[in-house]
Design a protein around this motif. Structure first.
Motif, PDB file in Angstrom:
ATOM      1  N   GLU A  30     -48.817 -87.473  17.588  1.00 35.26           N
ATOM      2  CA  GLU A  30     -49.948 -88.172  16.950  1.00 35.26           C
ATOM      3  C   GLU A  30     -49.812 -88.159  15.431  1.00 35.26           C
ATOM      4  OE1 GLU A  30     -52.095 -89.702  18.934  1.00 35.26           O
ATOM      5  OE2 GLU A  30     -50.966 -88.863  20.628  1.00 35.26           O
ATOM      6  N   LEU A  31     -49.448 -87.015  14.859  1.00 39.21           N
ATOM      7  CA  LEU A  31     -49.292 -86.903  13.410  1.00 39.21           C
ATOM      8  C   LEU A  31     -48.076 -87.678  12.931  1.00 39.21           C
ATOM      9  CD1 LEU A  31     -50.109 -83.085  13.059  1.00 39.21           C
ATOM     10  CD2 LEU A  31     -51.585 -85.003  12.452  1.00 39.21           C
ATOM     11  N   GLN A  32     -47.017 -87.693  13.731  1.00 41.64           N
ATOM     12  CA  GLN A  32     -45.840 -88.481  13.386  1.00 41.64           C
ATOM     13  C   GLN A  32     -46.177 -89.972  13.338  1.00 41.64           C
ATOM     14  OE1 GLN A  32     -42.553 -88.589  16.281  1.00 41.64           O
ATOM     15  NE2 GLN A  32     -41.124 -88.221  14.611  1.00 41.64           N
ATOM     16  N   ARG A  33     -46.932 -90.427  14.320  1.00 38.47           N
ATOM     17  CA  ARG A  33     -47.337 -91.825  14.375  1.00 38.47           C
ATOM     18  C   ARG A  33     -48.298 -92.176  13.236  1.00 38.47           C
ATOM     19  NH1 ARG A  33     -47.336 -92.110  19.439  1.00 38.47           N
ATOM     20  NH2 ARG A  33     -49.359 -91.090  19.753  1.00 38.47           N
ATOM     21  N   GLU A  34     -49.193 -91.238  12.908  1.00 39.00           N
ATOM     22  CA  GLU A  34     -50.215 -91.487  11.883  1.00 39.00           C
ATOM     23  C   GLU A  34     -49.639 -91.464  10.476  1.00 39.00           C
ATOM     24  OE1 GLU A  34     -54.438 -91.824  10.724  1.00 39.00           O
ATOM     25  OE2 GLU A  34     -53.520 -91.871  12.711  1.00 39.00           O
ATOM     26  N   PHE A  35     -48.749 -90.480  10.196  1.00 37.41           N
ATOM     27  CA  PHE A  35     -48.305 -90.267   8.819  1.00 37.41           C
ATOM     28  C   PHE A  35     -46.816 -90.504   8.600  1.00 37.41           C
ATOM     29  CE2 PHE A  35     -51.870 -87.088   9.341  1.00 37.41           C
ATOM     30  CZ  PHE A  35     -52.826 -87.873   8.707  1.00 37.41           C
ATOM     31  N   GLY A  36     -46.046 -90.714   9.677  1.00 38.48           N
ATOM     32  CA  GLY A  36     -44.619 -90.969   9.534  1.00 38.48           C
ATOM     33  C   GLY A  36     -43.787 -89.734   9.242  1.00 38.48           C
ATOM     34  N   TRP A  37     -44.330 -88.544   9.493  1.00 39.62           N
ATOM     35  CA  TRP A  37     -43.578 -87.307   9.257  1.00 39.62           C
ATOM     36  C   TRP A  37     -42.502 -87.147  10.324  1.00 39.62           C
ATOM     37  CZ3 TRP A  37     -48.695 -84.077   8.871  1.00 39.62           C
ATOM     38  CH2 TRP A  37     -49.346 -84.382   7.673  1.00 39.62           C
ATOM     39  N   SER A  38     -41.359 -86.533   9.947  1.00 39.94           N
ATOM     40  CA  SER A  38     -40.287 -86.315  10.919  1.00 39.94           C
ATOM     41  C   SER A  38     -40.670 -85.194  11.882  1.00 39.94           C
ATOM     42  CB  SER A  38     -38.981 -85.946  10.196  1.00 39.94           C
ATOM     43  OG  SER A  38     -39.071 -84.640   9.648  1.00 39.94           O
ATOM     44  N   PHE A  39     -39.985 -85.169  13.019  1.00 37.04           N
ATOM     45  CA  PHE A  39     -40.257 -84.132  14.004  1.00 37.04           C
ATOM     46  C   PHE A  39     -39.899 -82.758  13.440  1.00 37.04           C
ATOM     47  CE2 PHE A  39     -40.034 -81.888  18.057  1.00 37.04           C
ATOM     48  CZ  PHE A  39     -41.096 -82.471  18.735  1.00 37.04           C
ATOM     49  N   ALA A  40     -38.789 -82.686  12.685  1.00 30.82           N
ATOM     50  CA  ALA A  40     -38.392 -81.405  12.080  1.00 30.82           C
ATOM     51  C   ALA A  40     -39.448 -80.936  11.086  1.00 30.82           C
ATOM     52  CB  ALA A  40     -37.041 -81.543  11.394  1.00 30.82           C
ATOM     53  N   ALA A  41     -40.023 -81.875  10.312  1.00 29.85           N
ATOM     54  CA  ALA A  41     -41.066 -81.499   9.350  1.00 29.85           C
ATOM     55  C   ALA A  41     -42.299 -80.961  10.065  1.00 29.85           C
ATOM     56  CB  ALA A  41     -41.436 -82.703   8.487  1.00 29.85           C
ATOM     57  N   LEU A  42     -42.649 -81.560  11.195  1.00 22.73           N
ATOM     58  CA  LEU A  42     -43.806 -81.093  11.951  1.00 22.73           C
ATOM     59  C   LEU A  42     -43.542 -79.725  12.562  1.00 22.73           C
ATOM     60  CD1 LEU A  42     -44.737 -84.502  13.548  1.00 22.73           C
ATOM     61  CD2 LEU A  42     -46.266 -83.098  12.163  1.00 22.73           C
ATOM     62  N   MET A  43     -42.342 -79.513  13.072  1.00 26.94           N
ATOM     63  CA  MET A  43     -41.992 -78.183  13.590  1.00 26.94           C
ATOM     64  C   MET A  43     -41.929 -77.155  12.458  1.00 26.94           C
ATOM     65  SD  MET A  43     -41.827 -78.243  16.869  1.00 26.94           S
ATOM     66  CE  MET A  43     -43.192 -79.411  16.793  1.00 26.94           C
ATOM     67  N   GLY A  44     -41.772 -77.643  11.221  1.00 25.33           N
ATOM     68  CA  GLY A  44     -41.772 -76.749  10.071  1.00 25.33           C
ATOM     69  C   GLY A  44     -43.084 -76.019   9.892  1.00 25.33           C
ATOM     70  N   SER A  45     -44.177 -76.545  10.467  1.00 29.00           N
ATOM     71  CA  SER A  45     -45.458 -75.843  10.367  1.00 29.00           C
ATOM     72  C   SER A  45     -45.399 -74.495  11.075  1.00 29.00           C
ATOM     73  CB  SER A  45     -46.580 -76.711  10.940  1.00 29.00           C
ATOM     74  OG  SER A  45     -46.338 -77.018  12.306  1.00 29.00           O
ATOM     75  N   ILE A  46     -44.654 -74.424  12.171  1.00 27.24           N
ATOM     76  CA  ILE A  46     -44.460 -73.148  12.863  1.00 27.24           C
ATOM     77  C   ILE A  46     -43.674 -72.189  11.979  1.00 27.24           C
ATOM     78  CG2 ILE A  46     -43.434 -72.022  14.865  1.00 27.24           C
ATOM     79  CD1 ILE A  46     -45.855 -73.645  15.575  1.00 27.24           C
ATOM     80  N   THR A  47     -42.700 -72.721  11.259  1.00 25.44           N
ATOM     81  CA  THR A  47     -41.936 -71.890  10.337  1.00 25.44           C
ATOM     82  C   THR A  47     -42.814 -71.378   9.209  1.00 25.44           C
ATOM     83  OG1 THR A  47     -39.948 -73.179  10.838  1.00 25.44           O
ATOM     84  CG2 THR A  47     -39.902 -71.831   8.843  1.00 25.44           C
ATOM     85  N   VAL A  48     -43.681 -72.256   8.686  1.00 28.07           N
ATOM     86  CA  VAL A  48     -44.617 -71.838   7.641  1.00 28.07           C
ATOM     87  C   VAL A  48     -45.482 -70.687   8.149  1.00 28.07           C
ATOM     88  CG1 VAL A  48     -46.649 -72.544   6.316  1.00 28.07           C
ATOM     89  CG2 VAL A  48     -44.664 -74.051   6.450  1.00 28.07           C
ATOM     90  N   GLN A  49     -46.022 -70.848   9.349  1.00 24.85           N
ATOM     91  CA  GLN A  49     -46.849 -69.790   9.931  1.00 24.85           C
ATOM     92  C   GLN A  49     -46.060 -68.492  10.048  1.00 24.85           C
ATOM     93  OE1 GLN A  49     -49.139 -70.660  13.551  1.00 24.85           O
ATOM     94  NE2 GLN A  49     -48.524 -68.684  14.376  1.00 24.85           N
ATOM     95  N   SER A  50     -44.841 -68.582  10.520  1.00 28.12           N
ATOM     96  CA  SER A  50     -44.032 -67.389  10.717  1.00 28.12           C
ATOM     97  C   SER A  50     -43.715 -66.695   9.399  1.00 28.12           C
ATOM     98  CB  SER A  50     -42.731 -67.760  11.439  1.00 28.12           C
ATOM     99  OG  SER A  50     -43.009 -68.326  12.701  1.00 28.12           O
TER     100      SER A  50
END
Length: 425
Positions: free
Chosen positions: A54-74
């Motif tokens: 949904e966020l990729q479709r809405e904002f055009g972010w890459s899948f790797a960038a979205l998975m980066g949120s898990i990295t940020v949390q970690s």
């Protein structure tokens, strides 16, 4: 005579701690299960895969960038985890849990206000991971460990099923919310769960043995110092570094596939409905891994249990790395990954209590959570980058198999459990 009378009055004004492995402890286990289910560990992790398209479709972010949120949390948890563990040791688990559940719920809800700036989005994850650190496993396991001795592994396993329950229920619930009300509303509703469900249950039923003695008798509980090592002493123990190395590899291998699971199955040409069916068993297998693993830990040497159980996600990762796989084999592979993921935190909680005692349990657990956060944080983004570069996950999955083999074998070097006295007055 007066001194003797004073000592007698003091003795009468103190209450013994409730016995370990008592029925009161299982109430605490149930409350811990709910608190963990509503916390920072499972909710963002199990929902990011649903929100990412949904966020990729809405904002055009890459899948790797979205998975980066898990990295940020970690990465954030690497710093806040030990601080939360210290706070639990210093101020008690219950106040830390209550404050953190409230703030975590509010910050998770803020994700529903996301705009198109990926850095602001990452900033929201930083805030959520900082304020929600008190809902991590260390808080709940600190208290559960104190209530149990002979059934410690099973108690840890049952309390830890909270994450599996979340994994089983939250994905279809998220899909229903997103499909009917949109992704923003879904963030708001899911963020309200820790406040509406978690807070009342933890407030009423979650308590440490010392607090239980005070409440049940109205008297002061006997002063207790738990046996074990301080963090400084643990850092000088070779077993600390063996566990550090092993759990770094194990966390990488078990965490990385989970948020990528739907996309891994898409590369195998499964339809969306097939993916939903195949992944449905993941949450239940996490629950099974926690309970069965906890049961076995009470009866067999923990490093041997780890080797036996982690063979299953090794096989699962290898199966998913094959060029073609049918739906039945994919379902088996997903279940084996869930069993391994369910066992990981039970194993860590149990090993810390056995090898380092409970004197500084929260602080030591929080320090180990830094290791798990690092390994688990880089895992999803490494898998995502492999997919972005090759369109497949086979090399990433095979690296996970290698990590599990080396990590589980390393734990065999821990040796016998030290002998700790249960408590020293």
């Amino acid at each position: 005579m007066a001194a003797a009378t004073d000592r007698q009055m003091i003795a009468q004004a103190t209450a013994p701690l409730p016995p370990r492995d008592s029925s009161a402890g299982w109430v605490v286990v149930a409350a811990s299960m709910v608190g963990l289910a509503m916390g920072l560990s499972p909710l963002p992790f199990y929902t990011i895969g649903m929100f990412a398209p949904e966020l990729q479709r809405e904002f055009g972010w890459s899948f790797a960038a979205l998975m980066g949120s898990i990295t940020v949390q970690s990465v954030v948890v690497m710093g806040t985890g030990p601080v939360a563990g210290f706070a639990v040791d210093r101020y008690g688990a219950k106040p830390v849990a209550l404050i953190s559940l409230l703030l975590f719920g509010l910050t998770y809800m803020s994700l529903g206000l996301s705009g198109g700036n990926i850095w602001v989005y990452y900033g929201q994850w930083v805030l959520m991971s900082t304020l929600g650190a008190g809902t991590l496993t260390a808080t709940w396991m600190h208290t559960v460990n104190g209530w149990f001795e002979k059934q410690r592994g099973l108690a840890i396993g049952i309390a830890s099923t909270g994450t599996g329950i979340t994994g089983f229920l939250i994905k279809p619930f998220s899909a229903w919310l997103i499909g009917n009300y949109g992704w923003r509303t879904a963030f708001f509703v899911i963020g309200a769960l820790p406040i509406v469900i978690g807070l009342p249950i933890v407030a009423m039923f979650f308590r440490e043995r010392l607090d239980a003695a005070r409440k049940d008798t109205g008297l002061a509980a006997e002063p207790v110092v738990e046996a074990g090592l301080t963090l400084r002493e643990a850092l000088r123990d070779r077993r600390f570094w063996i566990m550090t190395f092993a759990f770094l590899l194990i966390a990488f291998a078990l965490t990385a596939p989970t948020p990528n699971l739907e996309n891994i199955l898409r590369t195998q040409k499964f339809t969306l409905s097939q993916i939903g069916t195949i992944t449905a068993g993941f949450g239940l297998s996490v629950i099974a891994g926690r309970i069965v693993g906890g049961f076995l830990l009470d009866r067999f040497w923990a490093p041997a249990c780890a080797l036996a159980i982690l063979v299953m996600p090794m096989i699962g990762s290898y199966m998913l790395s094959r060029p073609e796989i049918d739906a039945s084999h994919a379902s088996v592979a997903v279940i084996t990954l869930g069993l391994g993921a369910g066992f990981e935190f039970d194993l860590l909680a149990y090993l810390i209590a056995r090898y380092f005692g409970r004197r500084s349990y929260g602080t030591i657990y929080g320090t180990f959570f830094t290791v798990i956060a690092f390994g688990g944080g880089i895992g999803p983004i490494v898998y995502g980058r492999v997919f972005d570069a090759t369109g497949r996950y086979d090399m990433a999955l095979l690296s996970g198999v290698a990590c599990l083999i080396v990590g589980s074998l390393s734990l065999l070097a821990l040796g016998r459990y030290p002998r700790w006295s249960q408590e020293v007055a």
